[in-house]
Design an enzyme around this catalytic site. Structure first.
Site, mmCIF file in Angstrom:
data_model
loop_
_atom_site.group_PDB
_atom_site.id
_atom_site.type_symbol
_atom_site.label_atom_id
_atom_site.label_comp_id
_atom_site.label_asym_id
_atom_site.label_seq_id
_atom_site.Cartn_x
_atom_site.Cartn_y
_atom_site.Cartn_z
ATOM 1 N N ASP A 217 46.161 19.644 60.448
ATOM 2 C CA ASP A 217 47.613 19.474 60.311
ATOM 3 C C ASP A 217 48.226 19.112 61.669
ATOM 4 O OD1 ASP A 217 50.082 19.576 58.984
ATOM 5 O OD2 ASP A 217 50.365 21.709 59.454
ATOM 6 N N HIS A 218 49.021 18.032 61.694
ATOM 7 C CA HIS A 218 49.722 17.598 62.906
ATOM 8 C C HIS A 218 48.790 17.254 64.067
ATOM 9 C CE1 HIS A 218 53.817 18.152 61.463
ATOM 10 N NE2 HIS A 218 53.419 19.275 60.915
ATOM 11 N N GLY B 4 59.767 25.710 59.696
ATOM 12 C CA GLY B 4 60.280 27.037 60.064
ATOM 13 C C GLY B 4 61.333 27.521 59.080
ATOM 14 N N HIS C 202 56.709 18.009 54.323
ATOM 15 C CA HIS C 202 56.513 19.076 55.307
ATOM 16 C C HIS C 202 57.710 20.015 55.223
ATOM 17 C CE1 HIS C 202 53.122 17.681 58.012
ATOM 18 N NE2 HIS C 202 53.197 16.732 57.092
ATOM 19 N N GLY C 203 57.538 21.230 55.776
ATOM 20 C CA GLY C 203 58.678 22.154 55.828
ATOM 21 C C GLY C 203 59.030 22.734 54.478
ATOM 22 N N ASN D 23 53.704 21.238 51.952
ATOM 23 C CA ASN D 23 53.176 22.086 53.036
ATOM 24 C C ASN D 23 53.959 23.395 53.139
ATOM 25 O OD1 ASN D 23 51.670 19.837 53.645
ATOM 26 N ND2 ASN D 23 52.402 19.637 55.750
ATOM 27 N N ILE D 24 53.222 24.480 53.190
ATOM 28 C CA ILE D 24 53.855 25.792 53.400
ATOM 29 C C ILE D 24 53.102 26.506 54.522
ATOM 30 C CG2 ILE D 24 54.456 28.030 52.382
ATOM 31 C CD1 ILE D 24 55.775 26.130 50.640
ATOM 32 N N THR E 39 55.219 28.658 57.455
ATOM 33 C CA THR E 39 56.003 29.780 57.997
ATOM 34 C C THR E 39 56.113 30.937 57.009
ATOM 35 O OG1 THR E 39 57.273 28.195 59.274
ATOM 36 C CG2 THR E 39 58.234 30.378 59.027
#
Ligand code: 13P
Length: 274
Positions: free
Chosen positions: A83-84, A175, A202-203, A224-225, A227
């Site tokens: 990821d990233h 976040g 994302h997020g 995407n999960i 946080t």
């Protein structure tokens, strides 16, 4: 018996079926196990993804070993994803460690540089039989400002880079949010009408199921999960420590009830995406 799969074995079908595969960020044994058990319970494909920072020591390789071992005895498709990814070296490292998919995140660069670097990363990935995710616009971290993606950029980016899946910026951030964001569904629909590749959101933390379902209806096939999942784990451990007081308790016994609750939480997410 199965082994790890690439994104192309799960995400195009998910997009066609108007469902999304959960991509959960794991950072230790307990989070890997909870993601795995939730996906098995739901009989669902799943993506276990590892943030690029964890490639700086042995963690990414140990998570790969765990995930490969679990996938070998499961009947569900599991993809293991960087990821990233922030450099071509990191892309090469993930491939060498057995990751079946990688993200090259060039979203902090101007579009032209993002395209050039992502195209190079895509060649490296495809030569190794691994799938690749790229990002256009920019999904910020924390309070940073989002740069929204456009349909014309999406078309150009895919044509010039050959990425298999595309992360787009339509109002989310990484976040916790101070208040829930409103996704730009119109923009997302325009993008999905112009590109056939699965889209990535994302997020996912803190976005309502209704908004996520609207996004899935517009081609988002990977959500995407990170946080929310990690916070759930940490708060669970803190509550167990508080409950137990000063008495000693072995680490695995502290984690066990937390793992079980985390598995329930992830299973609920997987169900809501499909
Ligand atoms: P959150 O941390 O906001 O859930 O975002 C996860 C993510 O997009 C990982 O790449």
């Amino acid at each position: 018996m199965s082994s790890l799969v690439t994104f192309n074995q799960i995400l195009p079908q998910a997009r066609n079926d108007l469902r999304s595969v959960g991509a959960f960020n794991a950072a230790n044994l307990e989070t890997v196990l909870s993601i795995f058990r939730a996906a098995v319970r739901e009989n669902s494909p799943v993506i276990i993804q590892v943030y690029q920072r964890l490639f700086n020591d042995e963690r990414a390789s140990l998570i790969a070993a765990m995930t490969e071992r679990l996938a070998a005895e499961a009947d569900i498709p599991i993809a293991l994803h960087l990821d990233h990814g922030e450099s071509l070296d990191q892309i090469r490292k993930a491939i060498a460690l057995g990751y079946t998919s990688v993200m090259f995140d060039g979203s902090k660069y101007p579009l032209e540089k993002n395209i050039a670097l992502t195209a190079e990363a895509a060649t490296i990935a495809h030569d190794a039989g691994v799938t690749i995710e790229g990002e256009i616009g920019h999904v910020p971290f924390g309070d940073g400002l989002p740069e929204l993606s456009s349909a014309s950029e999406a078309v150009e980016f895919i044509e010039k880079t050959g990425v298999d899946v595309l992360a787009v910026s339509v109002g989310t951030a990484h976040g916790f949010y101070k208040c829930e964001p409103v996704l730009d569904i119109k923009r997302l629909r325009e993008i999905s009408q112009c590109v056939s590749q699965p889209l990535v959101l994302h997020g996912g933390t803190g976005v309502s199921v209704d908004q996520l379902r609207a996004a899935i209806g517009c081609g988002v096939a990977k959500i995407n999960i990170a946080t929310e999942l990690q916070s759930f784990f940490l708060c669970g451990v803190a509550a167990e420590i508080k409950k137990n007081g000063e008495a000693f308790k072995p680490v695995d016994l502290y984690f066990k009830p937390v793992e079980e609750k985390l598995t329930d939480y992830i299973a609920t997410k997987i169900r809501s995406f499909s």
